[in-house]
Design an enzyme around this catalytic site. Sequence first.
Site, mmCIF file in Angstrom:
data_model
loop_
_atom_site.group_PDB
_atom_site.id
_atom_site.type_symbol
_atom_site.label_atom_id
_atom_site.label_comp_id
_atom_site.label_asym_id
_atom_site.label_seq_id
_atom_site.Cartn_x
_atom_site.Cartn_y
_atom_site.Cartn_z
ATOM 1 C CG ASP A 260 -2.075 -0.895 1.106
ATOM 2 O OD1 ASP A 260 -2.373 -1.299 -0.029
ATOM 3 O OD2 ASP A 260 -2.698 -1.215 2.135
ATOM 4 C CE LYS B 234 -8.188 0.723 -2.947
ATOM 5 N NZ LYS B 234 -7.810 -0.137 -1.808
ATOM 6 C CG MET C 153 -7.940 7.089 6.570
ATOM 7 S SD MET C 153 -8.799 5.677 5.802
ATOM 8 C CE MET C 153 -9.262 4.689 7.245
#
Lengths: 334, 334
Positions: B123, B145, B258
């Site tokens: 990741d 991502k 996040m």
Amino acid sequence: VSIGTEGTSPALARALKSDIESRLPQETGRFAKVLKGLRALTKQHLPELPDRQRFWAKHLDRDLSNMLRRTPQQLKADVKDALTGTEKLLEQVVLVGAGPGDPDLLTTAARRALHSADVIVYDRLVSDTVLTLGRREAEYIYVGKTPGVPSIGQDAINDILVEKASQGLFVVRLKSGDPLIFGRADEELDALAAAHIPASIIPGITAAAASAAAIGASLTTRGTNRAVALLTGHDAKGFAEQDWRSLAGEGARAAVYMGVGAARFIQGRLMLHDANPQTPVTVVENASRPEQIIVETCLARLPDDIAAAGIKGPAILLIGYTATRVAQAQKAAS
Amino acid sequence: VSIGTEGTSPALARALKSDIESRLPQETGRFAKVLKGLRALTKQHLPELPDRQRFWAKHLDRDLSNMLRRTPQQLKADVKDALTGTEKLLEQVVLVGAGPGDPDLLTTAARRALHSADVIVYDRLVSDTVLTLGRREAEYIYVGKTPGVPSIGQDAINDILVEKASQGLFVVRLKSGDPLIFGRADEELDALAAAHIPASIIPGITAAAASAAAIGASLTTRGTNRAVALLTGHDAKGFAEQDWRSLAGEGARAAVYMGVGAARFIQGRLMLHDANPQTPVTVVENASRPEQIIVETCLARLPDDIAAAGIKGPAILLIGYTATRVAQAQKAAS
């Protein structure tokens, strides 16, 4: 690095060598050259060889991982400070997460701290295989609390940490799982701060994470839950009250620590707040250890199934989780 | 074990030797003897030396940690099964927690998996220093991502895992922190299960634990909170709704993943539910990494102070936590 297995197995020696080399800090070679460059400086301050040997042994054994990360300039300044007696204090107490029990789930930082410790102060749930990673010459102090049995008080534990560190010893306070999750770390950190003793923390794999890994279920699932609560079944006053309305809601998910004795209480409170009696609950006892047990049940049957399975050891209640992938996970791990 | 540093530093060699020996599995000596006892059996099934070498290399490199834990009897049975072609499948995909970034916070199990991997699928937030623990010959596939930028979809990631594992390759799916906490592990595990590919999970130190360690604050404090919530600031639909009434309550504590982009939204929702505007919030960006930043603020100033500090990277919002011990922790770690 070379490995000898006395001729028993060259293939094993090769596998171990590659395993070890992969774990050596990458900077070791460069670091050795920097140390060589500091020889003249060290000799100037410590003309006797035995003094130099003690100097390096003290700093390299205790602080290797930090030293490896310094730039050559920083390292030179550090060594100069140390030689002229203006060195900063090394950390004296480290709260170390021992993880769930499997020694392979210890971090490298935890292993290094254990290996450097003069004193290891450890809890009831720290596994024997983790404890053996300390040095034989270290002092081992057991401060475990057994539920329902008169045990050492928190004040006495704080006193031990302060006393040993005040003697200039490097103290590892070894707690199962993560020291900052239901580990009463605040009380120890406050006692150390009051005594002006530097302390730091090495996190560990907490039991909820190990339990989820054991059943192959993610603690969070996109589209299902946007939060997971870590709860305790007990607090200072007995069974712990929680925001039951929130926990009883459709799709709520939680991992309960120290929940085995409180299972009937938790069940009652959740049902009172209209939780679905069919809410899946998976209980993982001794996650990651050879004696690991997994019990799949639901809220309605939770206390009875815990009793039937004979679960008495450390366990996590995973509320809202199924163990559907466990057969697969067990197959893969075998 | 012997270590050479080409004469640059015998003290360093000694410190490394003791560090390595402390990390070698304790059972290595006994294990070497058991392997020796299996020589005749192996020779009988694989009369050619190169075949025997390949056989041992395959099993020892891939499965050393499991093999070390077997009894001599079990090991003999395993090797017999393997030689007669009835061996169980080795796990083919392992979801590995890369931890918060500091390679010293990786578990031994994670290091071993990385070192054995044929393919490493990783990741965006996995740190470079962790990635370098894989073998040079391994295939590295980036599937990060980036928020707000068209990136690889989850289905494409699932397909890569299935495809590589189906080729008989040993695949490590490397996720920052813990793979089971906001890591979308369920979707990958389901895709692997559908393809009948065995998978297992190695937990990692999650960002909330590393952030709490960075500020020297326990996530739970006896007498203060009996629960801590791990939340996400975003879900598939945008800003994530939560049980705000519960989170706005006196003494509630949470770690938000996040949450940087959602800070104003979270502030608004909590204030709407009568949260105290003076509730302390500590933001930790890049916990455990050299570029770690700690910002102490309160709910009323949260989005403004995040903007003022220029926080854009991975960060955890610790709601209800102060960093009062951080000076002490930083001093100890320096």
